[in-house]
Scaffold this active site. Sequence first.
Site, mmCIF file in Angstrom:
data_model
loop_
_atom_site.group_PDB
_atom_site.id
_atom_site.type_symbol
_atom_site.label_atom_id
_atom_site.label_comp_id
_atom_site.label_asym_id
_atom_site.label_seq_id
_atom_site.Cartn_x
_atom_site.Cartn_y
_atom_site.Cartn_z
ATOM 1 N N HIS A 1 -6.143 -13.125 2.589
ATOM 2 C CA HIS A 1 -4.238 -12.577 2.612
ATOM 3 C C HIS A 1 -4.601 -11.187 2.550
ATOM 4 C CE1 HIS A 1 0.288 -13.287 2.947
ATOM 5 N NE2 HIS A 1 -0.295 -11.808 2.736
ATOM 6 N N ASP B 1 -3.699 -10.880 -1.709
ATOM 7 C CA ASP B 1 -2.243 -10.046 -0.770
ATOM 8 C C ASP B 1 -2.467 -9.288 -1.496
ATOM 9 O OD1 ASP B 1 -0.314 -9.919 0.557
ATOM 10 O OD2 ASP B 1 1.957 -11.199 -1.126
ATOM 11 N N HIS C 1 -0.105 0.508 -1.738
ATOM 12 C CA HIS C 1 1.062 1.824 -1.296
ATOM 13 C C HIS C 1 -0.037 2.638 -2.442
ATOM 14 C CE1 HIS C 1 3.815 -1.204 0.478
ATOM 15 N NE2 HIS C 1 3.655 -1.915 -0.258
HETATM 16 O O1 DOR Z 1 4.302 -7.742 -1.351
HETATM 17 C C1 DOR Z 1 4.228 -7.696 -0.589
HETATM 18 N N1 DOR Z 1 3.828 -6.788 0.092
HETATM 19 N N2 DOR Z 1 4.957 -8.750 -0.232
HETATM 20 C C2 DOR Z 1 4.478 -8.841 1.079
HETATM 21 O O2 DOR Z 1 4.895 -9.823 1.597
HETATM 22 C C3 DOR Z 1 4.294 -7.751 2.333
HETATM 23 C C4 DOR Z 1 3.492 -6.854 1.463
HETATM 24 C C5 DOR Z 1 3.002 -5.203 2.140
HETATM 25 O O3 DOR Z 1 2.360 -5.466 2.851
HETATM 26 O O4 DOR Z 1 3.164 -4.897 1.343
HETATM 27 ZN ZN ZN Z 2 1.257 -10.130 2.757
#
Ligand code: DOR
Ligand code: ZN
Length: 392
Positions: A19, A277, A281
Site C-alpha cells: 500500500h 500507506d 505531501h
Molecule cells: O491518509 C491518507 N492519505 N489516506 C488515504 O486514504 C489517502 C492517502 C493519500 O493519498 O494521501
Molecule cells: Zn492509502
Amino acid sequence: MMTPSKGTRLRLPGLIDCHVHFREPGGEQKETMATGARSARAGGVFTVCDMPNTSPPTVTVKALEDKVRRAEQVKNCDIHFFFGATKQEHLGELRQLWTNEKMKNLKEKCAGLKIYMDHSTGDQGIEESIIADAFKLCAELSIPLIAHCEDPEINRRATEELKTKDITAHSLMRPPESEERAVTRAIELASQYGTRAHATHISSRDALTLIRTAKANNVNITCDVTPHHLFLTIEDYMKLGALAKMNPPLRSIRSTEHQSALWAAIVDGTIDCIASDHAPHTLAEKQTADPLKAPSGVPGVETMLPLLLTVAAGKWPGAKLRDSDFKLRIEDIVRLCFTNPNHIFSLGASSEERVSVDLSDEWIIRGKDLHSKCGWTPYEGWKVVGKITLLP
Ligand code: DOR
Ligand code: ZN
C-alpha cells in the site's frame, strides 16, 4: 531463522509494501515513481503496490497503461498498481482488463481493485450504488478487492456535531465506529459473494474483532495495519500537528485500547500484512494555516522496516521511550511484509535474500536523510536499530 542479538547480521528477502502512493502522474511535486522507488529500496522494500488516487485516477485501462509504461523506466523497484472505481463504467474497464487476452501483460501489473468506502485524498469515494457490484465482479473474476473502510454517513455526522477546530478534531471526525461500520459491510459482501476481500490500514480494536470472527467463520478476508497506527496515537498531534493527519486517523491511547489491539492481532495472526500507506505531501501543503485543511497522509515506506526491527530487537523506537510488551520476531516481519502480501496479491516476488540488516547498529531517523521527495517524516528524531544494506 536467526534470533536477533547484538552484532547479528540478518538476511531478508526484498520486502513488499502492498500500500503506497507514489503520486505519478499528477502529484510529482510530492513524489515520483523514481523517488518513491529510491525511498522504498533504502528501506529494504523491493516490491510495492501503488494506489489509484493519482491524477488522472487509475480507473481506466488507458490510465493503467500509462502508469505501467512509466514504471518500466524504474528499474530498482517492482511497482504493481491497484485499479480504482467510483462509477459503474470503471467496473466495465476492469472487466475488460481481466478478460481480454490482449491485455494479459497489463493485467499482470494490476494487483486488484481498490475501493474507498468514503472520500479521502484524491476524492475517489465509490458511489454507494456500485459497492455490491464491485464485490460481485471481483468474486466472479477472482480479483483481489482492497477496501479503505470508513463510513461516509458516520463521518459526516461526526463532523457536523464537532465544535473544536483543533487538529485533534480530525480523529473525532472519523471515529472508530466509522471503520467498524464499513468493515461490517465489507465482511457481509465478501461473505455473500465469496470475494477475496482485504481491509487495508485497520486502525481500531472492534474492527479487528469483526475480522477475527469473520476469519473464524471462513469468510475470505485479510487485512493490514500501518506502522503509523502501530507507533503513533492522538498524543502525537501535540508535537506533529497536521504532519500526523491521515485517514483513517490516529486513535486514542486511552486504556491503550486500539494500539494494543493492533499488536495483539499481529501476534494472533488476525493481521496478515504490515503496509506503510506511504502518502507523501510536501511540507508546504502540510503546514497550512488551518491544520484541519491540510491533506491527509504520511510518508512511511522507508521507515517501516527499521521501526519493526527495533521492536524485534526488544526495544521501542522513538524519542520518548515507553514501556511496551509488544512482541515481534524477525520471522513475523518476513511473514507480514513479504510472504503474506506476495500470496494475497499474487505478486510473484522472489524470496532470494537481498537485504542485510545489522541489528547492532543504532541510528536516528531524520527526514533530510530519507529518500522520499517530500523530505520529512513523522518519526523525526526517533532512535531505531538495524542499518539496512542491500546485497548485490
Ligand atoms: O491518509 C491518507 N492519505 N489516506 C488515504 O486514504 C489517502 C492517502 C493519500 O493519498 O494521501
Ligand atoms: Zn492509502
